[in-house]
Write a protein that holds these residues in place. Structure first.
Motif, PDB file in Angstrom:
ATOM      1  N   LEU A 221      26.216  36.905  36.551  1.00 16.87           N
ATOM      2  CA  LEU A 221      26.456  35.669  37.288  1.00 16.87           C
ATOM      3  C   LEU A 221      25.157  34.878  37.385  1.00 16.87           C
ATOM      4  N   GLN A 222      25.195  33.621  36.976  1.00  9.60           N
ATOM      5  CA  GLN A 222      24.032  32.746  37.055  1.00  9.60           C
ATOM      6  C   GLN A 222      24.146  31.873  38.300  1.00  9.60           C
ATOM      7  N   ILE A 223      23.134  31.946  39.159  1.00  5.31           N
ATOM      8  CA  ILE A 223      23.122  31.179  40.404  1.00  5.31           C
ATOM      9  C   ILE A 223      21.896  30.272  40.416  1.00  5.31           C
ATOM     10  N   GLN A 224      22.127  28.996  40.661  1.00  5.13           N
ATOM     11  CA  GLN A 224      21.042  28.037  40.790  1.00  5.13           C
ATOM     12  C   GLN A 224      20.513  28.078  42.217  1.00  5.13           C
ATOM     13  N   LEU A 225      19.222  28.343  42.368  1.00 12.47           N
ATOM     14  CA  LEU A 225      18.611  28.478  43.678  1.00 12.47           C
ATOM     15  C   LEU A 225      18.137  27.121  44.197  1.00 12.47           C
ATOM     16  N   GLU A 226      17.648  27.122  45.410  1.00 15.82           N
ATOM     17  CA  GLU A 226      17.251  25.860  46.051  1.00 15.82           C
ATOM     18  C   GLU A 226      16.089  25.184  45.339  1.00 15.82           C
ATOM     19  N   ASP A 227      15.278  25.958  44.598  1.00 15.48           N
ATOM     20  CA  ASP A 227      14.170  25.359  43.842  1.00 15.48           C
ATOM     21  C   ASP A 227      14.600  24.951  42.432  1.00 15.48           C
ATOM     22  N   ASP A 228      15.933  24.952  42.191  1.00 16.06           N
ATOM     23  CA  ASP A 228      16.543  24.573  40.910  1.00 16.06           C
ATOM     24  C   ASP A 228      16.380  25.611  39.803  1.00 16.06           C
ATOM     25  N   SER A 229      15.754  26.741  40.098  1.00 18.18           N
ATOM     26  CA  SER A 229      15.677  27.804  39.104  1.00 18.18           C
ATOM     27  C   SER A 229      17.026  28.510  39.015  1.00 18.18           C
ATOM     28  N   ILE A 230      17.275  29.156  37.861  1.00 19.18           N
ATOM     29  CA  ILE A 230      18.522  29.888  37.636  1.00 19.18           C
ATOM     30  C   ILE A 230      18.197  31.382  37.625  1.00 19.18           C
ATOM     31  N   LYS A 231      18.865  32.134  38.494  1.00 17.13           N
ATOM     32  CA  LYS A 231      18.665  33.581  38.543  1.00 17.13           C
ATOM     33  C   LYS A 231      19.964  34.270  38.176  1.00 17.13           C
ATOM     34  N   GLU A 232      19.854  35.392  37.448  1.00 19.67           N
ATOM     35  CA  GLU A 232      21.033  36.124  37.001  1.00 19.67           C
ATOM     36  C   GLU A 232      21.195  37.420  37.796  1.00 19.67           C
ATOM     37  N   PHE A 233      22.455  37.740  38.104  1.00 17.26           N
ATOM     38  CA  PHE A 233      22.767  38.923  38.902  1.00 17.26           C
ATOM     39  C   PHE A 233      23.864  39.732  38.222  1.00 17.26           C
ATOM     40  N   GLY A 234      23.689  41.055  38.187  1.00 16.62           N
ATOM     41  CA  GLY A 234      24.721  41.941  37.694  1.00 16.62           C
ATOM     42  C   GLY A 234      25.682  42.322  38.799  1.00 16.62           C
ATOM     43  N   ILE A 235      26.713  43.092  38.436  1.00 16.89           N
ATOM     44  CA  ILE A 235      27.690  43.554  39.421  1.00 16.89           C
ATOM     45  C   ILE A 235      26.991  44.384  40.487  1.00 16.89           C
ATOM     46  N   LYS A 236      27.318  44.143  41.730  1.00 16.14           N
ATOM     47  CA  LYS A 236      26.774  44.828  42.906  1.00 16.14           C
ATOM     48  C   LYS A 236      25.345  44.400  43.243  1.00 16.14           C
ATOM     49  N   GLU A 237      24.783  43.452  42.476  1.00 16.39           N
ATOM     50  CA  GLU A 237      23.451  42.958  42.792  1.00 16.39           C
ATOM     51  C   GLU A 237      23.490  41.763  43.718  1.00 16.39           C
ATOM     52  N   VAL A 238      24.678  41.183  43.902  1.00 17.03           N
ATOM     53  CA  VAL A 238      24.818  40.024  44.777  1.00 17.03           C
ATOM     54  C   VAL A 238      26.230  40.022  45.337  1.00 17.03           C
ATOM     55  N   SER A 239      26.378  39.486  46.541  1.00 15.40           N
ATOM     56  CA  SER A 239      27.704  39.383  47.154  1.00 15.40           C
ATOM     57  C   SER A 239      27.784  38.069  47.927  1.00 15.40           C
ATOM     58  N   PHE A 240      29.017  37.628  48.174  1.00 15.57           N
ATOM     59  CA  PHE A 240      29.254  36.420  48.940  1.00 15.57           C
ATOM     60  C   PHE A 240      29.209  36.738  50.428  1.00 15.57           C
ATOM     61  N   LEU A 241      28.719  35.783  51.201  1.00 12.26           N
ATOM     62  CA  LEU A 241      28.797  35.899  52.655  1.00 12.26           C
ATOM     63  C   LEU A 241      29.927  35.032  53.159  1.00 12.26           C
TER      64      LEU A 241
END
Length: 243
Positions: free
Chosen positions: A223-243
């Motif tokens: 999953l590619q997520i654009q952060l507040e500084d406009d950078s794109i970070k990638e996350f695998g399964i179980k590395e990120v979750s929704f709040l």
């Protein structure tokens, strides 16, 4: 298409895996059970389901030329098949939550587990387990934000008819996969991806909370997520979750 109906089994995925190791399976062989006692989800999580109320089944699919680095398109195809089947049932506000949960508004209605067998750089076959909440109305308290077709529509669904509808959709999407319609599958998936282009709060595996916008899916399915500084970070399964 061969459909194996079981009264009760620990896991339809495990059943088909054992069968595939000991015999030659017909393409699109399906194992379905009325009662799955040890259903599995992503990363060895459990899938809990009430007997005789839901669809719990697995499907075996062979491939001739699908490469390992293209496996994200298989995920797109299966997820879209379930999405399209539920869309035809007029389930409101459905979407695909990365990687392959199906959501009705903010509640999970279907889980998918894809397990592949490899040969060289190719995917030889896959066994996809699908758990769809259909006619169940009461869920354990520890299962948060879940729903079913009956809770959404107010009436019972015929499980056999629903299964047939889903299997037809899966075959249609697999045909797109085999015809190398990768861009179509990816664009269709991204168009219905849960929370895409919406500022959202996430939590990473270090329990750090951050705000980001879902940007897309990487070539290896992260999953590619654009952060507040406009950078794109990638996350695998179980590395990120929704709040």
């Amino acid at each position: 298409m061969k459909i194996i109906k079981l009264n009760a089994i620990d896991s339809t995925n495990s059943f088909l895996k054992d069968l595939a190791q000991n015999s030659t399976l017909e393409n699109y062989t399906v194992a379905i059970t009325e009662d799955q006692t040890k259903g599995r989800g992503q990363q060895e999580s459990k899938w809990v389901t009430a007997p005789l109320k839901n669809l719990t089944f697995s499907i075996f699919v062979k491939f001739n030329k699908l490469r390992i680095n293209q496996k994200r398109y298989l995920n797109f195809a299966i997820s879209l098949a379930i999405y399209d089947a539920l869309l035809e049932k007029k389930i409101d506000k459905i979407s695909i939550k990365w990687p392959n949960d199906i959501m009705a508004a903010n509640k999970k209605i279907c889980g998918i587990l894809i397990e592949n067998t490899f040969i060289g750089d190719r995917i030889k076959n896959s066994i996809t387990g699908i758990g769809l909440n259909v006619n169940q109305e009461i869920f354990p308290e520890y299962l948060k934000n879940v729903t079913s077709l009956k809770l959404e529509k107010g009436f019972d669904f015929n499980l056999n008819n629903l299964l047939n509808d889903i299997l037809i959709k899966i075959q249609e999407k697999i045909k797109l996969l085999e015809n190398n319609e990768f861009d179509l599958l990816e664009n269709s998936y991204l168009n219905v991806l849960y929370k895409k282009n919406i500022p959202t709060m996430f939590k990473n595996c270090q329990n750090e909370i951050f705000i980001g916008i879902i940007y897309g899916i990487s070539t290896d399915g992260k999953l590619q997520i654009q952060l507040e500084d406009d950078s794109i970070k990638e996350f695998g399964i179980k590395e990120v979750s929704f709040l």
